[in-house]
Design an enzyme around this catalytic site. Structure first.
Site, PDB file in Angstrom:
ATOM      1  N   ALA A  59       0.833  -1.210   0.000  1.00  0.00           N
ATOM      2  CA  ALA A  59       0.000   0.000   0.000  1.00  0.00           C
ATOM      3  C   ALA A  59       0.863   1.254   0.000  1.00  0.00           C
ATOM      4  O   ALA A  59       0.527   2.256   0.624  1.00  0.00           O
ATOM      5  CB  ALA A  59      -0.925  -0.008   1.213  1.00  0.00           C
ATOM      6  N   ARG A 103      -3.220   8.444 -10.508  1.00  0.00           N
ATOM      7  CA  ARG A 103      -4.378   8.465 -11.411  1.00  0.00           C
ATOM      8  C   ARG A 103      -5.691   8.762 -10.685  1.00  0.00           C
ATOM      9  O   ARG A 103      -6.691   9.070 -11.325  1.00  0.00           O
ATOM     10  CB  ARG A 103      -4.476   7.133 -12.168  1.00  0.00           C
ATOM     11  CG  ARG A 103      -3.500   7.029 -13.329  1.00  0.00           C
ATOM     12  CD  ARG A 103      -3.590   5.680 -14.003  1.00  0.00           C
ATOM     13  NE  ARG A 103      -2.889   4.659 -13.240  1.00  0.00           N
ATOM     14  CZ  ARG A 103      -2.881   3.369 -13.559  1.00  0.00           C
ATOM     15  NH1 ARG A 103      -3.557   2.942 -14.627  1.00  0.00           N
ATOM     16  NH2 ARG A 103      -2.205   2.493 -12.832  1.00  0.00           N
ATOM     17  N   GLY A 136       9.440   0.035  -6.533  1.00  0.00           N
ATOM     18  CA  GLY A 136       8.794  -1.102  -7.161  1.00  0.00           C
ATOM     19  C   GLY A 136       8.264  -2.117  -6.163  1.00  0.00           C
ATOM     20  O   GLY A 136       8.553  -2.066  -4.967  1.00  0.00           O
ATOM     21  N   GLY A 146       0.658  -8.436 -19.791  1.00  0.00           N
ATOM     22  CA  GLY A 146       1.643  -9.484 -19.978  1.00  0.00           C
ATOM     23  C   GLY A 146       0.960 -10.839 -19.925  1.00  0.00           C
ATOM     24  O   GLY A 146      -0.072 -11.010 -19.279  1.00  0.00           O
ATOM     25  N   ARG A 183     -30.015  11.392  11.455  1.00  0.00           N
ATOM     26  CA  ARG A 183     -28.589  11.713  11.503  1.00  0.00           C
ATOM     27  C   ARG A 183     -27.872  10.966  12.632  1.00  0.00           C
ATOM     28  O   ARG A 183     -28.512  10.352  13.492  1.00  0.00           O
ATOM     29  CB  ARG A 183     -28.408  13.225  11.629  1.00  0.00           C
ATOM     30  CG  ARG A 183     -28.802  13.973  10.348  1.00  0.00           C
ATOM     31  CD  ARG A 183     -28.779  15.470  10.531  1.00  0.00           C
ATOM     32  NE  ARG A 183     -27.476  15.955  10.995  1.00  0.00           N
ATOM     33  CZ  ARG A 183     -27.258  17.212  11.379  1.00  0.00           C
ATOM     34  NH1 ARG A 183     -28.251  18.086  11.371  1.00  0.00           N
ATOM     35  NH2 ARG A 183     -26.059  17.583  11.775  1.00  0.00           N
ATOM     36  N   TYR A 210     -29.150  25.350  18.955  1.00  0.00           N
ATOM     37  CA  TYR A 210     -27.819  25.936  18.734  1.00  0.00           C
ATOM     38  C   TYR A 210     -27.913  27.450  18.786  1.00  0.00           C
ATOM     39  O   TYR A 210     -28.731  28.056  18.093  1.00  0.00           O
ATOM     40  CB  TYR A 210     -27.286  25.472  17.367  1.00  0.00           C
ATOM     41  CG  TYR A 210     -25.890  25.938  17.035  1.00  0.00           C
ATOM     42  CD1 TYR A 210     -24.842  25.765  17.922  1.00  0.00           C
ATOM     43  CD2 TYR A 210     -25.624  26.540  15.806  1.00  0.00           C
ATOM     44  CE1 TYR A 210     -23.557  26.178  17.601  1.00  0.00           C
ATOM     45  CE2 TYR A 210     -24.351  26.945  15.465  1.00  0.00           C
ATOM     46  CZ  TYR A 210     -23.307  26.776  16.373  1.00  0.00           C
ATOM     47  OH  TYR A 210     -22.043  27.189  16.048  1.00  0.00           O
ATOM     48  N   SER A 264     -48.606  22.630  15.529  1.00  0.00           N
ATOM     49  CA  SER A 264     -47.797  22.972  14.361  1.00  0.00           C
ATOM     50  C   SER A 264     -47.075  24.305  14.537  1.00  0.00           C
ATOM     51  O   SER A 264     -47.549  25.204  15.235  1.00  0.00           O
ATOM     52  CB  SER A 264     -48.688  23.042  13.119  1.00  0.00           C
ATOM     53  OG  SER A 264     -49.286  21.790  12.884  1.00  0.00           O
ATOM     54  N   ALA A 291     -50.396  25.650  18.764  1.00  0.00           N
ATOM     55  CA  ALA A 291     -49.760  25.928  17.476  1.00  0.00           C
ATOM     56  C   ALA A 291     -49.155  27.326  17.465  1.00  0.00           C
ATOM     57  O   ALA A 291     -49.743  28.285  17.980  1.00  0.00           O
ATOM     58  CB  ALA A 291     -50.781  25.787  16.354  1.00  0.00           C
TER      59      ALA A 291
END
Length: 432
Positions: free
Chosen positions: A9, A15, A81, A135, A308, A360, A378, A396
């Protein structure tokens, strides 16, 4: 486990055109190198990873997930190599399996065939319908006799369709003798691991070909290869879970992280995405919903909802365009168009459309705690930190800025004012 494993590795992976090391690019949620390590770990207690490019970054990533892995830094300037990569490595066992870190699709079963093939050297080979550009591996009477680069092939050798897949299992004593004497006198000026095959043949050693599937031994060298590998991996993951009893609608549109788990009766509709270490037990995920690093039990989600990381849902119904973040919900209904973040909500609570936990303040996150049997009307805003006790009604349009005691009504409204005939005064021409 009488097998040592070396994973190569060290390459730059130019590439890929990326600042991220090639072997850390993810395939179905895990770096491609980790898929190789998973397969190797089932076979060996002696694994060495050869690194060079971004050594520290790759080593740190591996150490966060694995224990007992050894690392070898290749001296790529002096010994470049694949052959140079093995200089200086010590092995605990008599046979050494040499893998590439960019083969995320390789399976333990195929590696076991290589390790059990016997002989002095076992090398993986692939029969291709069109071997152009590769090859050729010359095989006679069941033994590898030569690896010939395509430009050096005779017309007869060009008709050979067997090519080298790049994975080897070698007797340790051969590696210890061959690697130090490899030569870099070639066009690239590198030390080639393939040369050990030639050396073995010249010594009269048994070099066994092991035929493998191209799909498994496919190397990833570009973003195109990465996408193709992910497609194959996803097919495997979906097939596995469908055989385990998960229902999938239009499965080719569904993405499932390799770390995800399912139990009981689960159903995934089209376009669903499951990311990270999720666990779903008796869950129905409706179309185009996204679940990330979450635990869900006996619940339904979506369509087009998002759960999440850090969320834990039990016996809950989450509807369309609802986002849950790092929250614990037990027996909760949130039908549509709501955000519930950093919250704990107990059973019997109904969350009306447009409800937001304002968690937040620009500097820190705060918690919202909601008790049992709370009815939230709501378009309500719950400004954290705030606690709503059991048996509460939130009218609401209310903005809740302080704790609400049990059994209470929370309501905050500007008085409604009605001005007669204002429309006609504002649009005089509208009066008929």
């Amino acid at each position: 486990m009488s097998l040592s494993v070396v994973v190569l590795a060290a390459g730059k992976g130019t590439r890929m055109k990326s600042a991220t090391p090639k072997v850390l690019h993810p395939v179905s949620g895990k770096p491609m190198l980790f898929h190789v390590l998973d397969a190797a770990s089932r076979l060996s207690d002696d694994i060495t990873v050869v690194l060079h490019h971004q050594y520290d970054r790759v080593k740190e990533a591996i150490e966060t997930e694995y224990r007992g892995i050894r690392f070898h830094r290749q001296d790529a300037e002096r010994y470049p190599g694949t052959g140079g990569a093995l200089r200086g490595i010590e092995y605990r066992h008599e046979r050494v399996l040499i893998l590439n870190g960019d083969m995320p699709l390789v399976t333990t079963a195929s590696l076991l065939r290589l390790s059990d093939a016997g002989g002095d050297i076992a090398m993986s080979v692939i029969p291709l319908s069109d071997p152009s550009g590769y090859g050729r591996v010359v095989i006679e009477e069941g033994e590898v006799k030569e690896i010939v680069e395509e430009k050096d092939c005779t017309p007869e050798q060009r008709r050979i369709r067997t090519v080298n897949a790049g994975v080897y299992c070698v007797r340790r004593e051969l590696l210890e003798r061959y690697i130090p004497v490899l030569s870099s006198e070639n066009a690239q000026g590198e030390y080639y691991l393939t040369d050990i095959v030639k050396m073995g043949v010249e010594e009269g050693r048994h070099v066994r070909p092991v035929y493998v599937e191209e799909e498994e031994f496919k190397g990833v060298n570009s973003r195109f290869d990465l996408a193709h590998a992910e497609e194959i991996m996803q097919r495997r993951i979906r097939r596995y879970w469908m055989l385990e009893g998960v229902t999938m609608h239009l499965p080719e549109t569904i993405y499932i992280d390799v770390r995800a788990e399912f139990a009981g009766e689960c159903e995934l509709e089209s376009g669903v995405q499951i990311h990270g270490r999720c666990r779903l037990e008796n869950v129905h995920v409706k179309a185009h919903s996204v679940i990330e690093e979450a635990l869900l039990r006996d619940s339904s989600v979506g369509p087009m909802a998002r759960i999440r990381p850090g969320s834990d849902l039990t016996h809950s119904q989450i509807g369309n365009f609802v986002e849950i973040k790092k929250s614990i919900l037990k027996g909760v209904k949130a039908g549509h168009l709501s955000y519930l973040g950093d919250a704990e909500i107990d059973e019997g609570t109904n969350v009306g459309a447009g409800t937001i936990t304002c968690n937040y303040d620009g500097k820190a996150k705060y918690k919202t705690v909601i008790g049992k049997n709370v009815f939230i009307g709501s378009d309500s805003q719950l400004v954290a930190p705030v606690t709503l006790a059991d048996d509460i009604i939130v009218a609401a349009g209310t903005t809740v800025t302080e704790d609400v005691p049990r059994g209470a009504l929370a309501i905050s409204r500007t008085p409604l004012k009605i001005v007669a005939d204002f429309y006609y005064r504002f649009f005089p021409k509208a009066r008929t």
